[in-house]
Design an enzyme around this catalytic site. Structure first.
Site, PDB file in Angstrom:
ATOM      1  CE1 TYR A   1      18.734  18.107   7.072  1.00 33.18           C
ATOM      2  CE2 TYR A   1      18.109  15.895   7.753  1.00 33.18           C
ATOM      3  CZ  TYR A   1      19.030  16.769   7.196  1.00 33.18           C
ATOM      4  OH  TYR A   1      20.245  16.294   6.760  1.00 33.18           O
TER       5      TYR A   1
ATOM      6  NE  ARG B   1      -0.795 -10.428  -8.557  1.00 35.43           N
ATOM      7  CZ  ARG B   1      -0.545 -10.558  -7.259  1.00 35.43           C
ATOM      8  NH1 ARG B   1      -0.151  -9.498  -6.556  1.00 35.43           N
ATOM      9  NH2 ARG B   1      -0.687 -11.719  -6.651  1.00 35.43           N
TER      10      ARG B   1
ATOM     11  CE  LYS C   1       4.632 -11.455  -2.226  1.00 35.14           C
ATOM     12  NZ  LYS C   1       3.462 -11.295  -3.100  1.00 35.14           N
TER      13      LYS C   1
ATOM     14  CG  MET D   1      19.406   9.040   4.287  1.00 30.47           C
ATOM     15  SD  MET D   1      20.402   9.560   2.876  1.00 30.47           S
ATOM     16  CE  MET D   1      19.273  10.672   2.039  1.00 30.47           C
TER      17      MET D   1
END
Length: 371
Positions: free
Chosen positions: A266, A137, A39, A313
């Site tokens: 930055y 859950r 998953k 980024m």
């Protein structure tokens, strides 16, 4: 997302390490059938890449969170059993049946709605009953409701197959076993003497490794351990029985000699020393690296080099030990020379679990199977 195949940044998945981890897990747990949880893009390792490598490495089935992940695996020709761990809307029952998937169910109402969508002549739908023993859950929490679901599956004219039943332990990888035993007691209260299906799977990685003498482990759902991440992070067992599966590499794309007190990135949080060599790497936080990774030492030319300045980024900078040419390989996770960086090392630097770090690795990163 677009996969960036034209930049020199990639994840390498070691098939030999997967095979080793599967073998060790099977020996330690006694598992005869092993689902591997793939998953969330296979914990960030790459859904289809990891699934194909794991099947070659010895896993018997795959477990996903959502239907779309299962369909993506079927679309590339994967035929092993696939278990959907999350609840899928009942209107997709026929789609799951037609693709030979195992659907997790937590209430009888779902079965009745699914029956309306399947009809009497549809392909059979394999059902996995979830039992909530303390995870809170999904899953049946009352014995009479679970018994009703089993009876419904066995007597319904709709082609259901009572294939599987499961629970999930919230704390199977801790030195404190109190809550594990509380959940195990709840399992027996909810299920003892009820008809059981062919697949009974209680064990995640931690339960399979540390509690194989207390629970059935013929069928297990392995996750972190196959990816080379010790479930207890060393608190129960050391991690030296596992091999790391993932290597994250890139290359220097720009190198410059800096004057004293030049600002980097930055926020200008880092200032250079006179004559310091700074290298730029084509990878950043948009690729899933945690932004607090500043200061972590990557490996270049067999030496350690700290990340300097805030991650951008798509790029980040490192302080080089010496002038190095553009194209020099930089290992962020993996081994180079005498040094090795693991997912656990990254996780400790940013105060996260290694599987959280791995799951964040984005699809833009190219993934390849090696060895």
């Amino acid at each position: 997302m677009v996969v960036a195949i034209t930049r020199p940044t990639k994840i390498k998945i070691s098939k030999s390490a997967i095979t080793h981890n599967v073998t060790v897990t099977r020996e330690m747990s006694g598992a005869k059938f092993m689902f591997l949880a793939v998953k969330a893009n296979a914990y960030g390792f790459g859904l289809q890449t990891m699934a194909q490598a794991a099947i070659k490495g010895g896993v018997d089935g795959l477990a996903v969170a959502v239907l779309d992940e299962a369909l993506a695996l079927r679309q590339v020709g994967i035929t092993v059993p696939i278990l959907i761990l999350g609840i899928t809307l009942p209107q997709y029952a026929k789609l799951m049946a037609d693709n030979d998937l195992i659907a997790t169910v937590s209430d009888v109402a779902w079965l009745r709605q699914a029956a309306d969508n399947l009809g009497a002549t549809a392909n059979p739908l394999q059902v996995n009953l979830g039992v909530d023993t303390g995870m809170g859950r999904i899953g049946f929490r009352e014995r009479d409701e679970l018994a009703e679901a089993i009876t419904y599956l066995q007597q319904s004219e709709t082609p259901f197959i009572y294939q599987s039943i499961m629970t999930h332990f919230a704390e199977a990888d801790s030195l404190n076993n109190d809550y594990f035993h509380e959940q195990l007691a709840n399992w027996h209260t909810l299920t003892d003497d009820l008809p059981m299906p062919p697949m009974v799977h209680l064990a995640n990685s931690g339960a399979a490794l540390y509690h194989a003498d207390e629970i059935p482990t013929d069928y297990i759902r392995a996750g972190t351990v196959i990816y080379g991440m010790e479930p207890s992070r060393g608190s129960v067992l050391p991690d030296n029985y596992l091999k790391p599966v993932l290597t994250l590499e890139t290359e220097l794309i720009y190198v410059k000699k800096m004057p004293a007190n030049a600002a980097i990135s930055y926020g200008h949080t880092y200032h250079t020393q006179e004559g310091e060599w700074i290298g730029t790497l084509p990878i950043g936080y948009a690729d899933g690296l945690p932004r607090p990774l500043k200061g972590f030492e990557v490996l270049v030319n067999g030496q350690k080099a700290p990340i300097v300045g805030n991650l951008a980024m798509d790029q980040m900078m490192i302080s080089l030990p010496e002038e190095l040419p553009v194209g020099t390989t930089v290992t962020i996770i993996g081994q180079q020379g005498q040094y090795e960086n693991t997912l656990e090392d990254v996780a400790q630097h940013v105060s996260l679990a290694p599987w959280v770090v791995a799951t964040g690795l984005q699809e833009r990163l190219m993934r390849v199977i090696v060895d």
